[in-house]
Write a protein that holds these residues in place. Structure first.
Motif, PDB file in Angstrom:
ATOM      1  N   UNK A  19     -32.755  -7.492 -74.157  1.00  0.00           N
ATOM      2  CA  UNK A  19     -33.857  -7.853 -75.025  1.00  0.00           C
ATOM      3  C   UNK A  19     -35.057  -6.962 -74.701  1.00  0.00           C
ATOM      4  N   UNK A  20     -36.003  -6.902 -75.617  1.00  0.00           N
ATOM      5  CA  UNK A  20     -37.205  -6.091 -75.462  1.00  0.00           C
ATOM      6  C   UNK A  20     -38.396  -7.039 -75.486  1.00  0.00           C
ATOM      7  N   UNK A  21     -39.000  -7.207 -74.319  1.00  0.00           N
ATOM      8  CA  UNK A  21     -40.133  -8.110 -74.189  1.00  0.00           C
ATOM      9  C   UNK A  21     -41.383  -7.323 -73.852  1.00  0.00           C
ATOM     10  N   UNK A  22     -42.450  -7.574 -74.606  1.00  0.00           N
ATOM     11  CA  UNK A  22     -43.729  -6.958 -74.276  1.00  0.00           C
ATOM     12  C   UNK A  22     -44.469  -7.919 -73.358  1.00  0.00           C
ATOM     13  N   UNK A  23     -44.936  -7.406 -72.224  1.00  0.00           N
ATOM     14  CA  UNK A  23     -45.609  -8.229 -71.228  1.00  0.00           C
ATOM     15  C   UNK A  23     -46.911  -7.558 -70.797  1.00  0.00           C
ATOM     16  N   UNK A  24     -47.712  -8.284 -70.013  1.00  0.00           N
ATOM     17  CA  UNK A  24     -48.920  -7.668 -69.466  1.00  0.00           C
ATOM     18  C   UNK A  24     -48.547  -6.861 -68.220  1.00  0.00           C
ATOM     19  N   UNK A  30     -39.671  -8.555 -79.013  1.00  0.00           N
ATOM     20  CA  UNK A  30     -39.343  -7.623 -80.083  1.00  0.00           C
ATOM     21  C   UNK A  30     -37.848  -7.579 -80.369  1.00  0.00           C
ATOM     22  N   UNK A  31     -37.070  -8.421 -79.736  1.00  0.00           N
ATOM     23  CA  UNK A  31     -35.624  -8.405 -79.897  1.00  0.00           C
ATOM     24  C   UNK A  31     -35.248  -8.915 -81.291  1.00  0.00           C
ATOM     25  N   UNK A  36     -36.940  -5.633 -69.958  1.00  0.00           N
ATOM     26  CA  UNK A  36     -35.767  -6.344 -70.436  1.00  0.00           C
ATOM     27  C   UNK A  36     -35.590  -7.553 -69.533  1.00  0.00           C
ATOM     28  N   UNK A  37     -35.422  -8.701 -70.137  1.00  0.00           N
ATOM     29  CA  UNK A  37     -35.304  -9.942 -69.373  1.00  0.00           C
ATOM     30  C   UNK A  37     -33.912 -10.122 -68.798  1.00  0.00           C
ATOM     31  N   UNK A  38     -33.623 -11.343 -68.395  1.00  0.00           N
ATOM     32  CA  UNK A  38     -32.318 -11.732 -67.843  1.00  0.00           C
ATOM     33  C   UNK A  38     -31.961 -10.943 -66.593  1.00  0.00           C
ATOM     34  N   UNK A  39     -32.989 -10.501 -65.842  1.00  0.00           N
ATOM     35  CA  UNK A  39     -32.753  -9.804 -64.591  1.00  0.00           C
ATOM     36  C   UNK A  39     -32.566  -8.305 -64.700  1.00  0.00           C
ATOM     37  N   UNK A  40     -32.442  -7.771 -65.908  1.00  0.00           N
ATOM     38  CA  UNK A  40     -32.203  -6.338 -66.071  1.00  0.00           C
ATOM     39  C   UNK A  40     -33.420  -5.499 -65.671  1.00  0.00           C
ATOM     40  N   UNK A  41     -34.603  -6.087 -65.734  1.00  0.00           N
ATOM     41  CA  UNK A  41     -35.816  -5.370 -65.331  1.00  0.00           C
ATOM     42  C   UNK A  41     -35.717  -4.937 -63.874  1.00  0.00           C
ATOM     43  N   UNK A  42     -35.145  -5.783 -63.046  1.00  0.00           N
ATOM     44  CA  UNK A  42     -35.024  -5.457 -61.622  1.00  0.00           C
ATOM     45  C   UNK A  42     -34.130  -4.233 -61.397  1.00  0.00           C
ATOM     46  N   UNK A  43     -33.272  -3.946 -62.360  1.00  0.00           N
ATOM     47  CA  UNK A  43     -32.413  -2.762 -62.280  1.00  0.00           C
ATOM     48  C   UNK A  43     -33.051  -1.528 -62.908  1.00  0.00           C
ATOM     49  N   UNK A  44     -34.315  -1.656 -63.335  1.00  0.00           N
ATOM     50  CA  UNK A  44     -35.024  -0.499 -63.877  1.00  0.00           C
ATOM     51  C   UNK A  44     -35.199  -0.501 -65.382  1.00  0.00           C
ATOM     52  N   UNK A  45     -34.782  -1.562 -66.055  1.00  0.00           N
ATOM     53  CA  UNK A  45     -34.915  -1.619 -67.515  1.00  0.00           C
ATOM     54  C   UNK A  45     -36.329  -2.051 -67.889  1.00  0.00           C
ATOM     55  N   UNK A  46     -37.281  -1.126 -67.691  1.00  0.00           N
ATOM     56  CA  UNK A  46     -38.659  -1.374 -68.081  1.00  0.00           C
ATOM     57  C   UNK A  46     -39.329  -0.032 -68.349  1.00  0.00           C
ATOM     58  N   UNK A  47     -40.368  -0.087 -69.192  1.00  0.00           N
ATOM     59  CA  UNK A  47     -41.079   1.143 -69.530  1.00  0.00           C
ATOM     60  C   UNK A  47     -42.534   0.802 -69.846  1.00  0.00           C
ATOM     61  N   UNK A  67     -41.842   5.336 -81.645  1.00  0.00           N
ATOM     62  CA  UNK A  67     -40.906   4.242 -81.902  1.00  0.00           C
ATOM     63  C   UNK A  67     -39.479   4.720 -81.656  1.00  0.00           C
ATOM     64  N   UNK A  68     -39.181   5.926 -82.121  1.00  0.00           N
ATOM     65  CA  UNK A  68     -37.843   6.480 -81.904  1.00  0.00           C
ATOM     66  C   UNK A  68     -37.578   6.658 -80.417  1.00  0.00           C
ATOM     67  N   UNK A  69     -38.586   7.137 -79.675  1.00  0.00           N
ATOM     68  CA  UNK A  69     -38.423   7.329 -78.237  1.00  0.00           C
ATOM     69  C   UNK A  69     -38.133   6.009 -77.541  1.00  0.00           C
ATOM     70  N   UNK A  70     -38.902   4.972 -77.859  1.00  0.00           N
ATOM     71  CA  UNK A  70     -38.684   3.671 -77.227  1.00  0.00           C
ATOM     72  C   UNK A  70     -37.300   3.130 -77.578  1.00  0.00           C
ATOM     73  N   UNK A  71     -36.901   3.243 -78.841  1.00  0.00           N
ATOM     74  CA  UNK A  71     -35.577   2.774 -79.254  1.00  0.00           C
ATOM     75  C   UNK A  71     -34.483   3.538 -78.509  1.00  0.00           C
TER      76      UNK A  71
END
Length: 109
Positions: free
Chosen positions: A2-7, A23-24, A44-55, A89-93
């Motif tokens: 999933x794609x979550x916008x956070x502070x 944004x999912x 990215x939620x569900x623990x994937x952020x800890x593996x580097x899924x963030x930008x 937008x294309x880059x983020x996708x």
């Protein structure tokens, strides 16, 4: 995924409990408009952020175009540089798509 916008604080700690926006949309077709000058933080939620899924993305206005150089007699050249928000937008996708493929690849092993 999933794609979550956070502070910024939740970005740094990978906390997906209170996202600013989810944004999912499903099927890997998540699109985020980056049309306001500011810092954006996505995880990215569900623990994937800890593996580097963030930008983190800093969006800023384009600088004013440079003044044209004096034209020598007999020749004219024009160069135009255009960067649109669609490229952001294309880059983020693309980043999240690569992450999704990588995760699927890892789970095959």
């Amino acid at each position: 995924m999933n794609v979550l916008e956070v502070n910024k604080t939740n970005y740094e700690s990978c906390n997906s409990d209170h996202p600013l926006h989810n944004w999912t949309t499903g099927a890997g077709r998540d699109v985020v408009p980056l049309n306001v000058t500011r810092n954006y933080y996505f995880i990215s939620g569900k623990g994937f952020c800890y593996g580097g899924m963030k930008i983190a993305i800093h969006v800023q206005n384009l600088p004013p175009p440079p003044k044209p150089a004096p034209v020598k007699s007999g020749t004219t050249t024009t160069t135009t540089l255009t960067v649109s928000y669609k490229s952001n937008i294309i880059l983020l996708s693309l980043v999240f798509a690569i992450g999704t493929l990588w995760d699927a690849f890892i789970h095959l092993w």
